[in-house]
Motif scaffolding. Sequence first.
Motif, PDB file in Angstrom:
ATOM      1  N   ARG A 219      74.144  10.369 -21.999  1.00  0.00           N
ATOM      2  CA  ARG A 219      75.559  10.368 -21.636  1.00  0.00           C
ATOM      3  C   ARG A 219      76.380   9.709 -22.743  1.00  0.00           C
ATOM      4  O   ARG A 219      75.962   8.703 -23.327  1.00  0.00           O
ATOM      5  N   THR A 220      77.548  10.244 -23.037  1.00  0.00           N
ATOM      6  CA  THR A 220      78.389   9.645 -24.070  1.00  0.00           C
ATOM      7  C   THR A 220      78.972   8.330 -23.573  1.00  0.00           C
ATOM      8  O   THR A 220      79.070   8.085 -22.363  1.00  0.00           O
ATOM      9  N   VAL A 221      79.395   7.491 -24.510  1.00  0.00           N
ATOM     10  CA  VAL A 221      79.978   6.208 -24.115  1.00  0.00           C
ATOM     11  C   VAL A 221      81.253   6.417 -23.314  1.00  0.00           C
ATOM     12  O   VAL A 221      81.592   5.600 -22.443  1.00  0.00           O
ATOM     13  N   TRP A 222      81.969   7.513 -23.573  1.00  0.00           N
ATOM     14  CA  TRP A 222      83.201   7.773 -22.824  1.00  0.00           C
ATOM     15  C   TRP A 222      82.884   8.123 -21.376  1.00  0.00           C
ATOM     16  O   TRP A 222      83.605   7.728 -20.452  1.00  0.00           O
ATOM     17  N   THR A 223      81.799   8.866 -21.163  1.00  0.00           N
ATOM     18  CA  THR A 223      81.373   9.183 -19.801  1.00  0.00           C
ATOM     19  C   THR A 223      80.981   7.920 -19.059  1.00  0.00           C
ATOM     20  O   THR A 223      81.325   7.732 -17.887  1.00  0.00           O
ATOM     21  N   LEU A 224      80.267   7.026 -19.744  1.00  0.00           N
ATOM     22  CA  LEU A 224      79.835   5.778 -19.109  1.00  0.00           C
ATOM     23  C   LEU A 224      81.035   4.896 -18.793  1.00  0.00           C
ATOM     24  O   LEU A 224      81.097   4.288 -17.716  1.00  0.00           O
ATOM     25  N   LEU A 225      81.984   4.814 -19.710  1.00  0.00           N
ATOM     26  CA  LEU A 225      83.198   4.039 -19.452  1.00  0.00           C
ATOM     27  C   LEU A 225      83.955   4.589 -18.249  1.00  0.00           C
ATOM     28  O   LEU A 225      84.494   3.836 -17.431  1.00  0.00           O
ATOM     29  N   HIS A 226      83.997   5.903 -18.147  1.00  0.00           N
ATOM     30  CA  HIS A 226      84.700   6.552 -17.040  1.00  0.00           C
ATOM     31  C   HIS A 226      84.094   6.151 -15.693  1.00  0.00           C
ATOM     32  O   HIS A 226      84.783   6.163 -14.671  1.00  0.00           O
ATOM     33  N   TRP A 312      92.725  12.116 -19.926  1.00  0.00           N
ATOM     34  CA  TRP A 312      91.498  11.331 -20.065  1.00  0.00           C
ATOM     35  C   TRP A 312      90.340  11.996 -19.325  1.00  0.00           C
ATOM     36  O   TRP A 312      89.222  12.091 -19.846  1.00  0.00           O
ATOM     37  N   GLN A 313      90.605  12.471 -18.116  1.00  0.00           N
ATOM     38  CA  GLN A 313      89.557  13.118 -17.331  1.00  0.00           C
ATOM     39  C   GLN A 313      89.065  14.390 -18.024  1.00  0.00           C
ATOM     40  O   GLN A 313      87.861  14.654 -18.060  1.00  0.00           O
TER      41      GLN A 313
END
Length: 329
Positions: A219-226, A312-313
Motif C-alpha cells: 500500500r502507498t504511504v498516501w493510502t495508509l495516511l488516508h 484527496w480521495q
Amino acid sequence: MTDVRARDELRGRASGPVGHGLPEAVPGRVCRETEEDFYPEFTRRNRGLVTEAAQEALYGARVLVAGCGSTGGAAIEPLTRLGVRRFVLVEPGSYELNNLNRQDARYTDIGRNKAEVGAERVLAVNPYAEAEAVTQSVTSANAETLVAGCSLVVDGVDVTTPGGWEGKVALHRAAALARVPVVSGYDMSGTQHVRVYDYRSGGAPLGGAVTPADLAAGRTVWTLLHRVIPSRVIPPELVEDVMSGMTRPGYSVPQLVYTSTLFGALAACLAVHLLEGRSVRGSLTVDLHGVVRPAVRNWASLPRRIRGRRAWQRFVRGQTQGTAGVRRR
C-alpha cells in the motif's frame, strides 16, 4: 540499541555540588540544589493546575519519544518542563538547514543527531533527568525493547516513507502488547491532528486501520495516511500542494512552526491526563488557520475544503506506486 548516551555521560562535562552539572549547552552553570530540593521547586508553579497525583505520575514516568523531528521533537521540552524526568529518545536523522524553520534546533546543531540534541535539551532544563538517545530507526527488531518499561509513547515516526510506516506499525504493536498508551501527531499546514491510542484497555495496533498485511501488500504511504487521518481534516491548500508537488523531483511536504509546536502543547496536556490514569479523547483536531480567520472567511472557504476532500480521495484511489522523492524530515 547502539550509540546510547545515558545521563551521566551527557552531563559529565561540568561538575556541581553533588557531581551533577549541566551539559555544554549551558557552559559554566552548575546545579546548586540537591536532587531532593530541585524537583519540588522546579515544579512549584505547576501546583494548583497539575494535581499532586499527576505530578507524582510525571515524576515516575518513563516516556519514549519515537521520532525527534518536527512532531516528536516538539514534545520533548514541554514534557520536561512539566516534570517528566526519564526519556528514551529515538531518531536516526540529523538536523538539516531546512529543518530550522520549525524544529527546535540551532544553526550549530546542523549535522548533529536529533535524539542526541534532544537529550541535551532535557538536561539543560533538568540536570537530574535521564535521557537516552538512540540513533536508530524504530523497527520490528527493536520496538519491544524500546517500549519496555515506558509509561507513555509519543509517536512522531515519519509517515512519508514505507520504512517509516513499518516502524510505526511495529511501535504500535509493541505498545499494544505492553498496554502502553500512544499519542500520535500529524501536522498539516495549519492543522494539527492528534490520535490517542489508549492501549491500557487493549485494542488492535493503530485501531486496526493499518496492519502488517497492508505493508506486505505494498500500500502507498498516501493510502495508509488516508486510513488514519480523516479526509475532512486535511487542509485543501496541502492537498493542492501535494498533488502538484508529486511531479517535482525531490519534493518535500511543507510544514510550519506553529503547527509543529502545537503538537508539543497538546501531547504534554494529554500526558498529564494519561499518566494520572484519566480518559482522554481518541482524536482531536486544531485548525489554527481557521481559529484566527474571521468566521465569514471560514464559511467562504467551505467549497474549497469540499473540493479538496474530494480531490484527496481521488488522489489516494489513483495511487499505485511508492513515494520516491517525498521528504518530510
